[in-house]
Design a protein around this motif. Structure first.
Motif, short mmCIF file in Angstrom:
data_model
loop_
_atom_site.label_atom_id
_atom_site.label_comp_id
_atom_site.label_asym_id
_atom_site.label_seq_id
_atom_site.Cartn_x
_atom_site.Cartn_y
_atom_site.Cartn_z
N SER A 142 -0.61 -1.47 -4.30
CA SER A 142 -1.88 -1.06 -3.62
C SER A 142 -1.62 -0.81 -1.90
CB SER A 142 -2.87 -1.81 -3.93
OG SER A 142 -2.58 -3.30 -3.61
N TYR A 143 -0.63 -1.31 -1.81
CA TYR A 143 -0.22 -1.30 -0.08
C TYR A 143 -0.22 0.18 0.35
CZ TYR A 143 0.46 -6.22 -0.14
OH TYR A 143 0.57 -7.60 -0.29
N LYS A 144 -0.98 0.47 1.33
CA LYS A 144 -0.93 1.81 1.97
C LYS A 144 0.41 2.12 2.60
CE LYS A 144 -5.96 3.04 2.65
NZ LYS A 144 -6.51 3.68 3.49
N THR A 145 0.93 3.42 2.22
CA THR A 145 2.28 3.67 2.85
C THR A 145 2.01 4.88 3.74
OG1 THR A 145 2.48 5.15 0.83
CG2 THR A 145 3.65 2.95 1.03
N HIS A 146 0.81 5.56 3.80
CA HIS A 146 0.71 6.62 4.55
C HIS A 146 -0.96 6.71 5.04
CE1 HIS A 146 3.97 8.14 2.43
NE2 HIS A 146 4.38 9.05 3.35
N PHE A 147 -1.27 7.38 6.06
CA PHE A 147 -2.30 7.27 6.89
C PHE A 147 -2.79 8.81 7.46
CE2 PHE A 147 -0.89 2.86 7.19
CZ PHE A 147 -2.03 2.04 6.93
N CYS A 196 -4.25 -3.91 4.13
CA CYS A 196 -3.97 -2.81 3.35
C CYS A 196 -2.49 -2.64 3.53
CB CYS A 196 -4.86 -1.85 3.62
SG CYS A 196 -4.69 -1.03 5.27
#
Length: 257
Positions: A142-147, A196
């Protein structure tokens, strides 16, 4: 602890079930599946188990085909007569790779390895390391890798986590600084960002700064057993200090893999 076995040899299934019963009677084998097709059907209609034992060569093809269709999030222990797939196995959630014929010692070692993948000091009373591992794997997914960062009014800039040196607060606004030195206003609070992204990649050194290892040029020993970080980018006139209470945690984080 619920597990399933993906194996097309009935004798191998019986042997593995018997070994699991000997080594850890608390392991419940929900079912055994003997093909890619039956595995895909099962995973689409059942919740993810706590653990998966998987043979690689099945009657209708390679078990790796399952990963093309199903997002398997539980730990996997591979069981196979072939050793040439070990590297590929560890690209998924594999924690061990057992070569047939499998012995009780093999199973004991694999489960022991599984139980110690998560540090014991992070456990709460009565919680096993295995359950921590399962939760850890699910959290990492669930960790974000892109924004998407708003720039110049009506544009969005896509950035990946490996492009980011640090996040920091300036004039009550959160800024993100990229490896090329450019910085942008960021649309989330620093607390939201810290929640996140993977904590193994960034460390919240104080209320103002959330930094990656790559952002740190060198470190000064500072008064009162604190640390002063010298960053690769000039973003603040004030020193970036790691508090005394966080120094050991910071050192552990920085030197971790």
């Amino acid at each position: 602890m619920k597990t399933i076995i993906i194996e097309d040899e009935k004798a191998a299934v019986r042997n593995l079930k018997a070994l699991l019963q000997e080594v850890n009677p608390g392991i419940e084998v929900e079912t055994s599946l003997d093909s890619i097709a039956s595995s895909l059907d099962w995973f689409t209609t059942h919740p993810m188990p706590d653990l998966l034992f998987m043979d690689i060569h099945l009657a209708d093809g390679s078990a790796f085909e399952i990963f093309d269709h199903v997002d398997i999030t539980c730990p996997i222990i591979f069981t196979t007569a072939y050793d040439e797939y070990a590297l590929r196995a560890f690209k998924v959630n594999s924690v061990d790779y057992l070569l047939k014929p499998i012995s009780r010692h093999d199973v004991e070692q694999a489960l022991h390895k599984l139980e110690h993948l998560v540090p014991a000091h992070g456990s709460s009373a009565g919680e096993s390391s295995l359950l921590q591992l399962i939760r850890s794997l699910k959290r990492q997914e669930s960790y974000k890798t892109h924004f998407l960062v708003p720039i110049k009014g009506d544009k969005l800039l896509p950035i990946s986590i490996d492009m980011i040196l640090l996040f920091y607060i300036q004039d009550c606004k959160v800024k993100v600084v990229l490896a090329d030195g450019k910085e942008y206003n960021f649309p989330q609070t620093l607390d939201e960002v810290a929640e996140c992204i993977n904590p193994s990649l960034f460390f919240r050194v104080n209320r103002q700064f959330l930094v990656s290892r790559e952002a740190i040029k060198d470190i000064d020993l500072w008064f009162n057993n604190r640390l002063s970080l010298n960053l690769r980018c000039d973003v603040s006139e004030e020193r970036v200090l790691v508090s005394k209470a966080k120094v050991q945690e910071f050192k552990d984080w920085f030197s971790s893999i």
